[in-house]
Design a protein around this motif. Structure first.
Motif, short mmCIF file in Angstrom:
data_model
loop_
_atom_site.label_atom_id
_atom_site.label_comp_id
_atom_site.label_asym_id
_atom_site.label_seq_id
_atom_site.Cartn_x
_atom_site.Cartn_y
_atom_site.Cartn_z
N GLY A 106 0.81 -1.21 0.00
CA GLY A 106 0.00 0.00 0.00
C GLY A 106 0.84 1.26 0.00
N GLY A 107 2.16 1.09 0.04
CA GLY A 107 3.06 2.23 0.11
C GLY A 107 4.04 2.28 -1.05
N THR A 108 5.22 2.81 -0.79
CA THR A 108 6.26 3.01 -1.80
C THR A 108 6.91 1.69 -2.20
OG1 THR A 108 6.72 5.19 -0.90
CG2 THR A 108 8.46 4.19 -2.23
N THR A 109 7.19 1.51 -3.48
CA THR A 109 7.97 0.35 -3.90
C THR A 109 9.45 0.65 -3.68
OG1 THR A 109 8.15 1.11 -6.21
CG2 THR A 109 6.26 -0.27 -5.64
N PRO A 110 10.24 -0.32 -3.25
CA PRO A 110 11.66 -0.08 -2.99
C PRO A 110 12.39 0.48 -4.22
CG PRO A 110 11.00 -2.16 -2.02
CD PRO A 110 9.83 -1.69 -2.84
N GLY A 111 13.07 1.59 -4.00
CA GLY A 111 13.79 2.26 -5.08
C GLY A 111 13.08 3.50 -5.59
N ALA A 112 11.77 3.59 -5.35
CA ALA A 112 11.01 4.78 -5.74
C ALA A 112 11.12 5.83 -4.64
CB ALA A 112 9.54 4.42 -5.98
N LYS A 113 10.77 7.07 -4.97
CA LYS A 113 10.84 8.15 -3.99
C LYS A 113 9.88 7.89 -2.85
CE LYS A 113 10.30 13.16 -3.48
NZ LYS A 113 9.98 14.44 -4.18
N GLY A 114 10.38 7.99 -1.63
CA GLY A 114 9.55 7.76 -0.46
C GLY A 114 10.17 6.73 0.45
N THR A 115 9.38 6.23 1.38
CA THR A 115 9.84 5.26 2.36
C THR A 115 9.20 3.91 2.10
OG1 THR A 115 10.06 7.01 4.02
CG2 THR A 115 10.04 4.75 4.83
N ALA A 116 9.99 2.95 1.63
CA ALA A 116 9.51 1.60 1.38
C ALA A 116 9.70 0.74 2.63
CB ALA A 116 10.24 0.98 0.20
N ILE A 117 8.74 -0.13 2.91
CA ILE A 117 8.76 -0.95 4.11
C ILE A 117 8.86 -2.43 3.72
CG2 ILE A 117 7.53 -1.59 6.21
CD1 ILE A 117 8.36 1.34 6.11
N VAL A 118 9.87 -3.10 4.25
CA VAL A 118 10.06 -4.54 4.08
C VAL A 118 10.08 -5.18 5.46
CG1 VAL A 118 11.64 -6.35 3.30
CG2 VAL A 118 11.28 -4.32 1.88
#
Length: 218
Positions: A106-118
């Motif tokens: 529901g959030g940022t994909t890793p590598g895109a602008k923003g904070t991605a959560i794994v």
């Protein structure tokens, strides 16, 4: 991560169900004195999480992650999408698969602008799981996320911190960013047979490079 999505996660925090952080492997094997690595104070942010001191790569267009690699702790795991649990907290991968990570879709994909959560489990009833050794990482170590577009987003670790469950810094972990950032989260921070793991280990990173996924195999 959009403002709405980050607000949802900040309101609930990691706040995973007790069963998720119960440390079933430790309890079943009487190993409560043998817990996952815990990062030292030297691996925390020195000047605060908002102090950007390292160069960052330009963010990528959105693309779903397919694999997580952390060479220093021998992580090489597929990635599944995660939503929110019924109580609004971040869901987790199935506990039956010890080598599986998840990302908040529901959030940022890793590598895109923003904070991605794994996120991933620290253990299950059979033994250590995918992120058992997360707390052993250090600043400057690399986290690689292979994406559906054929690119690998390479992140450097800015800090590794352990946070108590009742004092989880929601804003610090989940707030939107003006560059491509990554958070990798698992259970940790000490263990009690009555309550399970007392907190969470969080790796904070930002994007420093991009390469074609096939380049790693050459």
């Amino acid at each position: 991560m959009s403002a709405q999505d980050s607000t949802v996660l900040r309101a609930k925090g990691w706040a995973v169900a007790a069963a998720v952080c119960a440390g079933l492997w430790l309890v079943h094997n009487g190993m409560s004195d043998t817990t996952p690595p815990v990062p030292s104070a030297a691996q925390a942010f020195a000047a605060g999480p908002n102090q950007h001191t390292d160069a960052a790569a330009d963010p990528l267009p959105p693309s779903e992650p397919v694999r997580l690699r952390i060479p220093q702790i021998e992580v090489d795991a597929p990635v599944m999408g995660l939503g929110l649990a019924r109580d609004g907290s971040l869901d987790v991968p199935p506990a039956t698969d010890r080598n599986l990570a998840g990302w908040y879709e529901g959030g940022t994909t890793p590598g895109a602008k923003g904070t991605a959560i794994v996120a991933g489990h620290v253990d299950n009833a059979q033994g250590p799981a995918v992120l058992y050794s997360l707390g052993a990482l250090k600043k400057g170590h690399r986290i690689e996320v292979l994406r559906a577009d054929g690119r690998t987003a390479v992140f450097t670790i800015d800090a590794i911190e352990v946070h108590k469950a009742d004092a989880f810094p929601d804003k610090q972990v989940y707030a939107p960013a003006d560059r491509a950032e990554l958070r990798v989260i698992t259970c940790g921070g000490g263990f009690s047979e009555k309550t399970g793991y007392r907190g969470n280990v969080v790796a904070y990173g930002h994007l420093i490079g991009v390469r074609d996924s096939d380049a790693r195999r050459q």
